[in-house]
Design a protein around this motif. Structure first.
Motif, PDB file in Angstrom:
ATOM      1  N   VAL A 207       8.939  -4.313  -5.345  1.00  0.00           N
ATOM      2  CA  VAL A 207       8.896  -3.003  -4.692  1.00  0.00           C
ATOM      3  C   VAL A 207       7.475  -2.443  -4.734  1.00  0.00           C
ATOM      4  N   GLY A 208       6.804  -2.629  -5.875  1.00  0.00           N
ATOM      5  CA  GLY A 208       5.433  -2.154  -6.006  1.00  0.00           C
ATOM      6  C   GLY A 208       4.492  -2.855  -5.038  1.00  0.00           C
ATOM      7  N   GLN A 209       4.670  -4.157  -4.867  1.00  0.00           N
ATOM      8  CA  GLN A 209       3.819  -4.905  -3.935  1.00  0.00           C
ATOM      9  C   GLN A 209       4.083  -4.472  -2.494  1.00  0.00           C
ATOM     10  N   ARG A 210       5.343  -4.210  -2.162  1.00  0.00           N
ATOM     11  CA  ARG A 210       5.655  -3.744  -0.803  1.00  0.00           C
ATOM     12  C   ARG A 210       5.068  -2.354  -0.571  1.00  0.00           C
ATOM     13  N   ALA A 211       5.120  -1.489  -1.599  1.00  0.00           N
ATOM     14  CA  ALA A 211       4.525  -0.152  -1.487  1.00  0.00           C
ATOM     15  C   ALA A 211       3.007  -0.241  -1.352  1.00  0.00           C
ATOM     16  N   ALA A 212       2.376  -1.149  -2.103  1.00  0.00           N
ATOM     17  CA  ALA A 212       0.922  -1.328  -1.996  1.00  0.00           C
ATOM     18  C   ALA A 212       0.541  -1.865  -0.624  1.00  0.00           C
ATOM     19  N   ASP A 213       1.388  -2.712  -0.038  1.00  0.00           N
ATOM     20  CA  ASP A 213       1.147  -3.205   1.313  1.00  0.00           C
ATOM     21  C   ASP A 213       1.182  -2.049   2.310  1.00  0.00           C
TER      22      ASP A 213
ATOM     23  N   GLY B 289       7.089   4.263  12.408  1.00  0.00           N
ATOM     24  CA  GLY B 289       7.615   2.930  12.709  1.00  0.00           C
ATOM     25  C   GLY B 289       7.135   1.873  11.732  1.00  0.00           C
ATOM     26  N   THR B 290       5.852   1.941  11.370  1.00  0.00           N
ATOM     27  CA  THR B 290       5.309   0.980  10.405  1.00  0.00           C
ATOM     28  C   THR B 290       5.969   1.160   9.048  1.00  0.00           C
ATOM     29  N   GLY B 291       6.131   2.406   8.629  1.00  0.00           N
ATOM     30  CA  GLY B 291       6.774   2.670   7.344  1.00  0.00           C
ATOM     31  C   GLY B 291       8.200   2.159   7.309  1.00  0.00           C
ATOM     32  N   LEU B 292       8.971   2.445   8.365  1.00  0.00           N
ATOM     33  CA  LEU B 292      10.362   1.995   8.411  1.00  0.00           C
ATOM     34  C   LEU B 292      10.469   0.478   8.480  1.00  0.00           C
ATOM     35  N   SER B 293       9.639  -0.150   9.332  1.00  0.00           N
ATOM     36  CA  SER B 293       9.742  -1.602   9.475  1.00  0.00           C
ATOM     37  C   SER B 293       9.354  -2.316   8.183  1.00  0.00           C
ATOM     38  N   HIS B 294       8.366  -1.773   7.451  1.00  0.00           N
ATOM     39  CA  HIS B 294       7.981  -2.407   6.185  1.00  0.00           C
ATOM     40  C   HIS B 294       9.051  -2.213   5.110  1.00  0.00           C
ATOM     41  N   MET B 295       9.718  -1.055   5.127  1.00  0.00           N
ATOM     42  CA  MET B 295      10.767  -0.826   4.117  1.00  0.00           C
ATOM     43  C   MET B 295      11.976  -1.720   4.367  1.00  0.00           C
ATOM     44  N   LEU B 296      12.282  -1.984   5.637  1.00  0.00           N
ATOM     45  CA  LEU B 296      13.445  -2.798   5.968  1.00  0.00           C
ATOM     46  C   LEU B 296      13.137  -4.291   5.990  1.00  0.00           C
ATOM     47  N   ASP B 297      11.843  -4.643   6.015  1.00  0.00           N
ATOM     48  CA  ASP B 297      11.429  -6.040   6.069  1.00  0.00           C
ATOM     49  C   ASP B 297      11.601  -6.700   4.698  1.00  0.00           C
ATOM     50  N   ASP B 298      12.077  -7.946   4.698  1.00  0.00           N
ATOM     51  CA  ASP B 298      12.203  -8.664   3.425  1.00  0.00           C
ATOM     52  C   ASP B 298      11.325  -9.917   3.414  1.00  0.00           C
ATOM     53  N   GLY B 299      10.338  -9.946   4.316  1.00  0.00           N
ATOM     54  CA  GLY B 299       9.442 -11.100   4.407  1.00  0.00           C
ATOM     55  C   GLY B 299       8.299 -11.022   3.411  1.00  0.00           C
ATOM     56  N   ALA B 300       7.368 -11.935   3.571  1.00  0.00           N
ATOM     57  CA  ALA B 300       6.216 -12.025   2.671  1.00  0.00           C
ATOM     58  C   ALA B 300       5.255 -10.863   2.885  1.00  0.00           C
ATOM     59  N   VAL B 301       4.521 -10.547   1.827  1.00  0.00           N
ATOM     60  CA  VAL B 301       3.479  -9.527   1.863  1.00  0.00           C
ATOM     61  C   VAL B 301       2.159 -10.247   1.667  1.00  0.00           C
TER      62      VAL B 301
ATOM     63  N   SER C 108      -6.557  -3.687  -3.403  1.00  0.00           N
ATOM     64  CA  SER C 108      -7.055  -4.262  -4.653  1.00  0.00           C
ATOM     65  C   SER C 108      -5.907  -4.516  -5.633  1.00  0.00           C
ATOM     66  N   TRP C 109      -5.003  -3.538  -5.749  1.00  0.00           N
ATOM     67  CA  TRP C 109      -3.865  -3.696  -6.657  1.00  0.00           C
ATOM     68  C   TRP C 109      -2.967  -4.840  -6.191  1.00  0.00           C
ATOM     69  N   LEU C 110      -2.756  -4.908  -4.862  1.00  0.00           N
ATOM     70  CA  LEU C 110      -1.903  -5.966  -4.321  1.00  0.00           C
ATOM     71  C   LEU C 110      -2.514  -7.341  -4.583  1.00  0.00           C
ATOM     72  N   ALA C 111      -3.820  -7.476  -4.352  1.00  0.00           N
ATOM     73  CA  ALA C 111      -4.491  -8.749  -4.632  1.00  0.00           C
ATOM     74  C   ALA C 111      -4.434  -9.063  -6.121  1.00  0.00           C
ATOM     75  N   GLY C 112      -4.648  -8.058  -6.965  1.00  0.00           N
ATOM     76  CA  GLY C 112      -4.592  -8.261  -8.409  1.00  0.00           C
ATOM     77  C   GLY C 112      -3.209  -8.632  -8.908  1.00  0.00           C
ATOM     78  N   SER C 113      -2.163  -8.138  -8.224  1.00  0.00           N
ATOM     79  CA  SER C 113      -0.800  -8.483  -8.637  1.00  0.00           C
ATOM     80  C   SER C 113      -0.444  -9.927  -8.283  1.00  0.00           C
ATOM     81  N   MET C 114      -1.172 -10.501  -7.315  1.00  0.00           N
ATOM     82  CA  MET C 114      -0.905 -11.883  -6.919  1.00  0.00           C
ATOM     83  C   MET C 114      -1.810 -12.874  -7.641  1.00  0.00           C
TER      84      MET C 114
END
Length: 198
Positions: free
Chosen positions: A80-86, A31-43, A148-154
Motif C-alpha cells: 500500500v505504501g509503494q502504491r501511495a508513493a507511486d 482519474g489518475t488517483g482512482l485508476s491507481h487505487m483500483l489497479d493491482d499491477g506493478a509499480v 526516492s522512497w519508492l526506489a529505496g523500498s525496492m
C-alpha cells in the motif's frame, strides 16, 4: 475602440480556455488517483542513483525487476505504501497545475469585469504568485520524496535521498507575480488618493 474589443475577446477566450484546462487537469488528477487505487499491477520508478552501477550488484528486493541502463525498478506485488508513493510521484503536479490554472482564469475574469488596474486584479495576481512560488517547491519535494522512497523500498541503498523534481524556475515567476501585484496595488491606491483630491 476596435483594439479594445479584440483585447476583450482575446482575454475572454483565454479565460475560457484556461478554465477548461483547469477542469481537465482536475479530472486527470481524479482519474489518475482512482485508476491507481483500483489497479493491482506493478509499480515502477526510474532513478539515476545507480547510473554507473552494474545491475547484477544492485541490492534489489524480492519481487523487484530492474531494467538495464536507465535503472528502472518495478515491484510486481506492491505494498500500500509503494502504491501511495507511486501516486505521490504523479498527482502533486496535476493538482498544482489545476489550482494555478483556476487562479489564472479567475484573474482574467477579474480583468474582464473590473479592468486591469484594480485592487481585485492586484490581489488575485498576488495570490496566484504566492501559490506558484510556494506550490512549485512543495510539489517538487513531494514528487522527489515519493520517487526516492519508492526506489529505496525496492533497492535499499544508503544515500539515495529525496530530490526536488520539476521546473523550479517557476518560483521566480511566482515571486515576480507577487511583486507585480504589490506594485499594482500601490498604483491603484495612489490613483484613488489622486482622484479623491481632485
Amino acid at each position: 475602440m476596435g483594439g479594445c474589443a479584440v483585447n476583450t475577446r482575446l482575454t475572454r477566450t483565454l479565460s475560457s480556455v484556461t478554465f477548461a484546462m483547469a477542469v481537465l487537469c482536475g479530472l486527470v488528477f481524479l482519474g489518475t488517483g482512482l485508476s491507481h487505487m483500483l489497479d493491482d499491477g506493478a509499480v515502477c520508478v526510474k532513478t539515476s542513483f545507480w547510473a554507473n552501477a552494474s545491475l547484477g550488484k544492485l541490492p534489489i528486493g524480492e519481487g523487484v525487476e530492474a531494467g538495464s541502463s536507465t535503472t528502472r525498478l518495478c515491484q510486481n506485488d506492491p505494498s500500500v505504501g509503494q502504491r501511495a508513493a507511486d501516486l505521490g510521484g504523479e498527482l502533486p503536479w496535476l493538482l498544482f497545475g489545476a489550482l494555478a490554472l483556476l487562479l489564472f482564469s479567475r484573474l482574467l475574469d477579474a480583468v474582464l469585469a473590473k479592468g486591469p488596474f484594480t485592487d481585485v486584479v492586484a490581489r488575485r495576481l498576488s495570490v496566484l504568485g504566492w501559490v506558484v512560488a510556494v506550490g512549485t517547491p512543495l510539489a517538487g519535494l513531494v514528487v522527489g520524496w515519493s520517487k526516492s522512497w519508492l526506489a529505496g523500498s525496492m533497492a535499499p541503498v544508503i544515500g539515495s535521498g529525496p530530490e526536488v523534481a520539476g521546473p523550479q524556475a517557476l518560483i521566480l515567476a511566482g515571486l515576480a507575480a507577487v511583486i507585480m501585484g504589490k506594485i499594482m496595488r500601490e498604483g491603484v491606491r495612489m490613483r484613488e488618493d489622486l482622484e479623491g483630491t481632485i
